[in-house]
Design a protein around this motif. Sequence first.
Motif, short mmCIF file in Angstrom:
data_model
loop_
_atom_site.label_atom_id
_atom_site.label_comp_id
_atom_site.label_asym_id
_atom_site.label_seq_id
_atom_site.Cartn_x
_atom_site.Cartn_y
_atom_site.Cartn_z
N ARG A 20 9.32 -29.56 33.95
CA ARG A 20 9.66 -30.26 32.71
C ARG A 20 10.87 -29.69 31.97
O ARG A 20 11.06 -29.96 30.80
N ASN A 21 11.70 -28.93 32.67
CA ASN A 21 12.90 -28.42 32.02
C ASN A 21 13.95 -28.06 33.07
O ASN A 21 13.69 -27.24 33.96
N ALA A 22 15.15 -28.66 32.94
CA ALA A 22 16.19 -28.48 33.95
C ALA A 22 17.23 -27.42 33.58
O ALA A 22 18.23 -27.27 34.29
N ASN A 23 17.01 -26.69 32.47
CA ASN A 23 18.04 -25.74 32.03
C ASN A 23 18.43 -24.75 33.13
O ASN A 23 19.61 -24.54 33.42
N TYR A 24 17.43 -24.12 33.73
CA TYR A 24 17.72 -23.11 34.76
C TYR A 24 18.11 -23.76 36.09
O TYR A 24 18.66 -23.08 36.97
N PHE A 35 36.63 -22.01 38.79
CA PHE A 35 36.13 -22.04 37.42
C PHE A 35 35.14 -23.19 37.27
O PHE A 35 35.38 -24.29 37.76
N VAL A 36 34.05 -22.92 36.58
CA VAL A 36 33.11 -23.98 36.22
C VAL A 36 32.97 -23.98 34.71
O VAL A 36 32.74 -22.94 34.09
N LEU A 37 33.15 -25.14 34.11
CA LEU A 37 33.00 -25.32 32.66
C LEU A 37 32.00 -26.45 32.48
O LEU A 37 32.22 -27.56 32.98
N ALA A 38 30.92 -26.20 31.76
CA ALA A 38 29.89 -27.24 31.67
C ALA A 38 29.11 -27.17 30.37
O ALA A 38 28.86 -26.08 29.84
N ASN A 39 28.72 -28.34 29.89
CA ASN A 39 27.82 -28.47 28.75
C ASN A 39 26.70 -29.42 29.17
O ASN A 39 26.71 -30.60 28.83
N PRO A 40 25.73 -28.93 29.95
CA PRO A 40 24.68 -29.81 30.46
C PRO A 40 23.78 -30.32 29.34
O PRO A 40 23.65 -29.67 28.29
N PRO A 41 23.15 -31.46 29.55
CA PRO A 41 22.14 -31.91 28.57
C PRO A 41 20.98 -30.92 28.54
O PRO A 41 20.49 -30.51 29.58
N PHE A 42 20.58 -30.52 27.34
CA PHE A 42 19.57 -29.48 27.20
C PHE A 42 18.16 -30.01 27.45
O PHE A 42 17.82 -31.14 27.11
N ASN A 43 17.33 -29.16 28.03
CA ASN A 43 15.88 -29.38 28.10
C ASN A 43 15.47 -30.72 28.70
O ASN A 43 14.54 -31.37 28.21
N ILE A 44 16.15 -31.15 29.76
CA ILE A 44 15.78 -32.42 30.41
C ILE A 44 14.38 -32.29 31.02
O ILE A 44 14.11 -31.37 31.79
N LYS A 45 13.53 -33.23 30.67
CA LYS A 45 12.15 -33.18 31.17
C LYS A 45 11.96 -34.03 32.42
O LYS A 45 11.07 -33.77 33.23
N ASP A 46 12.76 -35.07 32.57
CA ASP A 46 12.63 -35.96 33.72
C ASP A 46 13.89 -35.83 34.58
O ASP A 46 14.93 -36.40 34.28
N TRP A 47 13.79 -35.05 35.63
CA TRP A 47 14.96 -34.83 36.47
C TRP A 47 14.57 -34.78 37.95
O TRP A 47 13.40 -34.59 38.29
N ALA A 48 15.55 -34.99 38.82
CA ALA A 48 15.30 -35.07 40.27
C ALA A 48 15.09 -33.67 40.84
O ALA A 48 16.02 -33.00 41.27
N ARG A 49 13.83 -33.23 40.84
CA ARG A 49 13.49 -31.87 41.26
C ARG A 49 12.91 -31.84 42.66
O ARG A 49 12.02 -32.62 42.99
N SER A 50 13.43 -30.94 43.48
CA SER A 50 12.89 -30.73 44.82
C SER A 50 12.66 -29.24 44.99
O SER A 50 13.58 -28.43 44.82
N GLU A 51 11.43 -28.84 45.31
CA GLU A 51 11.10 -27.42 45.35
C GLU A 51 11.82 -26.67 46.46
O GLU A 51 12.05 -25.46 46.35
#
Length: 537
Positions: free
Chosen positions: A329-333, A300-316
């Motif tokens: 500029r958005n970490a939702n997905y 089970f995964v239960l989560a309430n992530p911070p919405f619409n994070i623009k500055d996040w550790a992204r690696s393609e």
Amino acid sequence: MAPKPKNQVALAPSTPKELKDTLWKAADKLRGSMDASQYKDVVLGLVFLKYVSDAFEERREAIRAELDGEAETYIAETLEDVDEYLGNGVFWVAPEARWSYIADHAKGIAASATDDAKSAGDLIDAAMRILATDNASLEGTLPTMYGRDNVDQRRLGELVDLFNSARFTGAGASKARDLLGEVYEYFLDKFAKAEGKRGGEFYTPPVLVRTLVEILEPHHGRVYDPCCGSGGMFVQAEKFLARHNEDPTNIAVYGQELNERTWRLAKMNLAIHGIDSQGLGSRWGDTFARDIHPDITADFVLANPPFNIKDWARSEDDARWKYGVPPVRNANYAWMQHIISKLKVQGEAAVVMANGTMSSSAGGEDDIRRAMLDDDVVSCVLAMPSNLFRSVSIPVCVWFFSKDKSPGSRGSNDRRNQVLFIDASEMGYMIDRVERTLSDQDIKLIANTFRAWRGRESAIGGYSDIPGFCKSATFTDITTAGRVLTPGRYVGLPETAHDSETIGDRIARLKKDLTEALDESSQLDKIVRKQLEAIHQ
């Protein structure tokens, strides 16, 4: 020795509500001398310290009772045996870390003028360090800022005295852990409201968390939260087991939290509720930059992530982006894909998200949503009402994921290539002008709708679409709608052409019907149990 406050007896509440209200008012005296976030850490740290000491003393008295009649020397040795405490889920508390020691010495020191006298804050800091040294799971967890110049030592001493005089135990059958757990949760709620938008980063409204837990029904297995805040998801999962009279050790919790102070709150919160917190790791950290549970898959995964994070550790080239690289500029997905990657084949997830995720096309999010639908991992989308978060009035939605919707252990109905849409946006009631909540019957109706759709034994009745409330949509329906997942687009309007029943009336009737069905189920359960007892006799 400093005199006791004249109103000490009056400040010893007899009910949980009086206790929480009294302690909050007293703790609020510290607010003016420090910023809100530090003030929160100071007070909740004290609540934790009182809890571990109370639990220790409770276990100590139990040991003494167990050894009644034994030699005094043997009793004395056993009382100091660390394993007698740790083996029973109780932290070992050394003499100078015990609440009684702090309370007694803080009073004496308050009247002392000697240069080597320690302040109440110094005593508490020392106790926190001793606790962390003696209990490995608390290493790096406990706050040690009580002796700093910006903490009003006089008021801190008064707060210690109040905590000492208040009756944390003796409220009926409540034990120290249960009551202090209530106090801790009450304080978290109060601090979240006091801090406004910032408070939402560490605290998800319990009514929302409970809704998710009642839908997923985590009876056993691993429960994971990649952005666990103060640990509310885990606490509600444990409470779910308690409501069903099941062993809380049936679940193991794993999580991660970016903010150092919030991570400490979570560790203390879990400890107060008797939940093993080792699954939160040895320190805080960024889930995207370094997943501390790379090899863990969850039931089970239960989560309430911070919405619409623009500055996040992204690696393609991150392996987690199975359905597409999330926008810069958005970490939702990114959160949703990370969570899906953590699920076992039979696992299920519930993720609170901004409403925009249901229809957004920015940065290729619509392509990611299409790929998720094509892989058939989306099981349900639930639209929630506005104002559930006191600091944010906008409504939120909840995405439910499952890698296998065929008949099996999670439900007897074959729901492959289908998605359940529930529109609960009009449900609930306002607590005051700015905050909405859901009633118990609201939660039961929402949860039972999902359970019935999935075909679970816990469901009351079968599933059917209800115009204006729920709809089981096929992929053809979803494709026709442009793969936009807003529930209102599918559930439509309530049927009013042939009757005058409004959606509000319909929901009220459904809740009434469900309540009656639950009552009938309870009566039948009693009859069955009585017949079984007669057979044994």
